[in-house]
Enzyme design. Structure first.
Site, PDB file in Angstrom:
ATOM      1  CG  ASP A  55      46.988 -73.779  95.162  1.00 39.92           C
ATOM      2  OD1 ASP A  55      46.935 -75.231  95.350  1.00 39.92           O
ATOM      3  OD2 ASP A  55      46.191 -72.512  95.370  1.00 39.92           O
ATOM      4  CG  ASN A  87      49.615 -80.170  92.054  1.00 42.61           C
ATOM      5  OD1 ASN A  87      49.840 -79.316  90.913  1.00 42.61           O
ATOM      6  ND2 ASN A  87      50.772 -80.446  92.591  1.00 42.61           N
ATOM      7  NE  ARG A 116      42.127 -75.543  93.030  1.00 40.98           N
ATOM      8  CZ  ARG A 116      42.625 -74.082  93.270  1.00 40.98           C
ATOM      9  NH1 ARG A 116      42.184 -73.255  92.551  1.00 40.98           N
ATOM     10  NH2 ARG A 116      43.880 -73.934  93.960  1.00 40.98           N
ATOM     11  CB  SER A 161      53.344 -75.894 103.535  1.00 38.37           C
ATOM     12  OG  SER A 161      51.851 -76.472 104.055  1.00 38.37           O
ATOM     13  CG  ASN A 169      51.196 -79.068 102.421  1.00 41.52           C
ATOM     14  OD1 ASN A 169      51.644 -78.713 101.480  1.00 41.52           O
ATOM     15  ND2 ASN A 169      49.700 -78.315 102.327  1.00 41.52           N
ATOM     16  CD  GLU A 179      57.167 -56.355  92.123  1.00 36.15           C
ATOM     17  OE1 GLU A 179      56.195 -55.908  92.011  1.00 36.15           O
ATOM     18  OE2 GLU A 179      58.234 -55.122  92.865  1.00 36.15           O
TER      19      GLU A 179
END
Ligand code: FPP
Length: 227
Positions: A11, A13, A15, A56, A59, A192
């Site tokens: 995530d 790209n 910005r 996704s 998207n 995790e």
């Protein structure tokens, strides 16, 4: 212990590009370069499986020029990296319904899967037109179509696109948001999670090392008790 399988939510790209007064698409191109640095870092660390969230099922809602640009990256850039895959033992697989992509993007992905099937240092799953909810529904429907009457977690997993790939141990998300956004929903049951503020195009060896270090500091109990 180093995670066997890491999933990356790439995530930030847009910005990254905006901060440089560049079009969002420039961020995706920079993201592609980061992706290669991250794969090399994972190889160095001994990671065996990497899943990259490239596009996704949601998207498609983005502006057409951005969707087209990403499809163009899949069709034009994937096979161009063949020397990189071969030099580093990278085997590619796709995850998600790539059958509905524009033909040139789909064909180039399938060609890359075929061309890298002999590589065995790291397996990289490109999640494209992928959604975790869709993955579960597709697996259930495949099982039902085979006449399987009782759906269990094992049955669902056995009907995934690449069922031989072990469940993800660590999911890493760049750029500060703290959510899964429909990524690896089934297999994230005991993964995790590590979140990092750095935007994806700025990722490289240091970020991978620090995500793995955080993973290694965790105590994984899978619902049991500490040994
Ligand atoms: C999310 O950042 C990023 C994506 C939706 C695309 C990720 C794709 C790549 C890194 C390229 C992959 C290409 C190949 C050929 C495998 P964002 O656009 O949501 O960023 P933002 O949150 O800052 O707007």
């Amino acid at each position: 212990m180093v995670p066997e399988h890491i999933g990356f939510i790439m995530d930030g790209n847009g910005r990254w590009a905006k901060a440089r007064l560049l079009p969002r698409t420039a961020g995706h191109l920079a993201g592609l370069k980061a992706l290669k640095r991250v794969i090399l870092a994972c190889i160095d660390e001994g990671v065996r499986y990497v899943t990259l969230y490239c596009f996704s099922t949601e998207n498609w809602k983005r502006p057409a020029d951005e969707v087209n640009y990403l499809m163009g990256l899949f069709s034009e850039k994937i096979m161009g990296e063949k020397p990189f895959y071969d030099a580093n033992g990278v085997r590619l697989l796709t995850l998600g319904d790539v059958g509905v992509l524009p033909a040139d993007a789909r064909d180039s992905l399938l060609e890359a899967v075929e061309a890298t099937k002999g590589n065995d240092r790291i397996l990289v799953q490109l999640a494209i037109n992928y959604g975790g909810q869709d993955e579960i529904c597709t697996a259930v429907n495949r099982a039902l179509a085979e006449g399987i009457g009782t759906i269990t977690p094992e049955v669902i997993r056995a009907h995934f696109d690449n069922p031989f790939i072990p469940p993800v141990d660590l999911i890493v998300r760049s750029a500060g948001e703290k959510r899964l956004s429909n990524f690896l929903l089934f297999d994230s049951a005991y993964a995790e999670l590590v979140f990092c503020d750095r935007l994806w195009p700025d990722w490289g060896k240091d970020e991978v090392r620090s995500a793995i270090a955080e993973y290694e500091s965790r105590d994984r109990r899978f619902g049991g008790l500490k040994k």
